[in-house]
Design an enzyme around this catalytic site. Structure first.
Site, PDB file in Angstrom:
ATOM      1  N   ASP A   7     -72.065   9.412   3.331  1.00 27.93           N
ATOM      2  CA  ASP A   7     -71.928  10.243   2.139  1.00 27.93           C
ATOM      3  C   ASP A   7     -72.181  11.677   2.592  1.00 27.93           C
ATOM      4  O   ASP A   7     -72.671  11.920   3.707  1.00 27.93           O
ATOM      5  CB  ASP A   7     -72.964   9.797   1.098  1.00 27.93           C
ATOM      6  CG  ASP A   7     -72.990  10.691  -0.127  1.00 27.93           C
ATOM      7  OD1 ASP A   7     -71.905  11.096  -0.589  1.00 27.93           O
ATOM      8  OD2 ASP A   7     -74.095  10.978  -0.620  1.00 27.93           O
ATOM      9  N   ASP A   9     -73.414  14.785   0.223  1.00 29.92           N
ATOM     10  CA  ASP A   9     -74.539  15.456  -0.426  1.00 29.92           C
ATOM     11  C   ASP A   9     -75.809  14.626  -0.349  1.00 29.92           C
ATOM     12  O   ASP A   9     -75.846  13.466  -0.764  1.00 29.92           O
ATOM     13  CB  ASP A   9     -74.198  15.756  -1.884  1.00 29.92           C
ATOM     14  CG  ASP A   9     -73.039  16.734  -1.994  1.00 29.92           C
ATOM     15  OD1 ASP A   9     -73.061  17.726  -1.268  1.00 29.92           O
ATOM     16  OD2 ASP A   9     -72.122  16.488  -2.791  1.00 29.92           O
ATOM     17  N   GLU A  53     -67.416  16.507 -13.325  1.00 30.70           N
ATOM     18  CA  GLU A  53     -67.911  15.612 -14.370  1.00 30.70           C
ATOM     19  C   GLU A  53     -69.272  16.083 -14.891  1.00 30.70           C
ATOM     20  O   GLU A  53     -69.567  15.957 -16.083  1.00 30.70           O
ATOM     21  CB  GLU A  53     -67.998  14.190 -13.833  1.00 30.70           C
ATOM     22  CG  GLU A  53     -66.652  13.519 -13.600  1.00 30.70           C
ATOM     23  CD  GLU A  53     -65.948  13.989 -12.319  1.00 30.70           C
ATOM     24  OE1 GLU A  53     -64.797  13.574 -12.102  1.00 30.70           O
ATOM     25  OE2 GLU A  53     -66.559  14.762 -11.539  1.00 30.70           O
ATOM     26  N   THR A 126     -67.815  12.164  -3.352  1.00 25.52           N
ATOM     27  CA  THR A 126     -67.154  12.540  -4.609  1.00 25.52           C
ATOM     28  C   THR A 126     -67.138  14.053  -4.806  1.00 25.52           C
ATOM     29  O   THR A 126     -66.647  14.537  -5.811  1.00 25.52           O
ATOM     30  CB  THR A 126     -67.847  11.874  -5.810  1.00 25.52           C
ATOM     31  OG1 THR A 126     -69.240  12.177  -5.787  1.00 25.52           O
ATOM     32  CG2 THR A 126     -67.664  10.365  -5.772  1.00 25.52           C
ATOM     33  N   SER A 127     -67.671  14.810  -3.838  1.00 32.50           N
ATOM     34  CA  SER A 127     -67.637  16.270  -3.917  1.00 32.50           C
ATOM     35  C   SER A 127     -66.258  16.792  -3.521  1.00 32.50           C
ATOM     36  O   SER A 127     -65.452  16.081  -2.917  1.00 32.50           O
ATOM     37  CB  SER A 127     -68.695  16.879  -2.993  1.00 32.50           C
ATOM     38  OG  SER A 127     -69.985  16.689  -3.509  1.00 32.50           O
ATOM     39  N   GLU A 129     -63.317  18.433  -1.490  1.00 31.69           N
ATOM     40  CA  GLU A 129     -63.038  18.319  -0.064  1.00 31.69           C
ATOM     41  C   GLU A 129     -63.458  19.571   0.698  1.00 31.69           C
ATOM     42  O   GLU A 129     -63.987  19.488   1.809  1.00 31.69           O
ATOM     43  CB  GLU A 129     -61.547  18.029   0.147  1.00 31.69           C
ATOM     44  CG  GLU A 129     -61.218  17.412   1.517  1.00 31.69           C
ATOM     45  CD  GLU A 129     -61.174  18.426   2.636  1.00 31.69           C
ATOM     46  OE1 GLU A 129     -61.360  18.044   3.812  1.00 31.69           O
ATOM     47  OE2 GLU A 129     -60.941  19.624   2.350  1.00 31.69           O
TER      48      GLU A 129
END
Length: 267
Positions: A7, A9, A53, A126-127, A129
């Site tokens: 992952d 972050d 989100e 999910t951050s 790119e």
């Protein structure tokens, strides 16, 4: 082939506290929005996967919508959100370039060791790119980062804890789930990994230390490095026997099919 998926972050760097939170607040100030997130506020927002989100959650507050003059039209809101997110991403990248978000211990060491052994190393986040690439390059250098595929942002329709990002990564890289280890820092990330059938090692941070990591094969304070204080092992359901820092052999042991009980007798 053995796979290692990070992952971004909270794993590659402590980006949430030192990067994303100040970037969000800088963006709110830039657009004159009547909101500033405290660290406690942001801890709650972290339960929502994805930066856009998190900002979109502001639309659920009628007082904010009124005070900020948010349009009712959904298309207009989507465009507004995209503007905010572009500004926030630029602010975050600037913080990375200024050296405000140092890599977490052990990242460069483990990445180089894994690549040296012929492992497939990737990042799934999910951050945005652009943000992921900036953090990765800051952690391992541009030359090494160019060797690491990244799956980030809106490449999947659902964010963690949905497993879509990990399923996509495994599929695109032709990885064997049984031979692929994920390194995460949060329960949402852990649930995404395990739902994709992948074993998961967790390196906690200040925001996630008290979360439930029952499904993780190994939970540690950090990956660690020689010369630093020894890593703290919070739970071990693998065959790994960590020393002062996590090694590539520890990661191999996390891929063992049958976990062993931790000190509390849990499996």
């Amino acid at each position: 082939m053995t796979g290692l998926i990070f992952d971004c972050d909270g794993v590659l760097a402590d980006t949430e506290r030192h990067g994303h939170l100040p970037a969000f607040n800088e963006t709110f100030e830039h657009f004159g929005l009547p909101v500033r997130w405290s660290e406690d506020d942001y801890a709650e927002k972290l339960r929502i996967g994805g930066g856009k989100e998190r900002m979109a959650s502001l639309f659920a507050d009628p007082e904010f919508v009124r005070a900020a003059g948010i349009p009712e039209d959904e298309a207009a809101r989507k465009d507004l959100l995209a503007q905010w997110h572009r500004t926030k991403t630029a602010a975050f990248k600037r913080l990375v370039s200024e050296g405000r978000i140092p890599p977490r211990p052990g990242i460069s060491r483990i990445v180089l060791a894994a690549l040296g052994e012929g492992w497939t190393v990737a990042v799934a986040s999910t951050s945005a790119e652009e943000s992921v690439r900036a953090v990765l390059e800051n952690a391992v250098g541009k030359e090494v980062a160019d060797r690491i595929p990244r799956f980030a942002g809106d490449v999947v329709p659902a964010k963690k804890p949905d497993p879509a990002i990990y399923r996509l990564t495994v599929s695109q890289l032709s990885l064997d789930p049984a031979e692929t280890l994920v390194v995460e820092d949060s329960r949402n990330g852990l649930l995404a990994a395990t739902a994709a059938g992948l074993p998961c090692l967790v390196t906690v941070n200040g925001y996630t230390r008290d979360e439930d990591f029952t499904e993780a094969v190994l939970v540690v304070s950090e990956l660690g490095d020689p010369g630093r204080r020894p890593v703290e092992v919070l739970a071990n359901r693998s065959k790994a026997t960590p020393g002062d820092y996590i090694t590539l052999e520890d990661l191999r042991s996390c891929l063992q099919a049958q976990p062993v009980p931790d000190e509390g007798g849990n499996t």
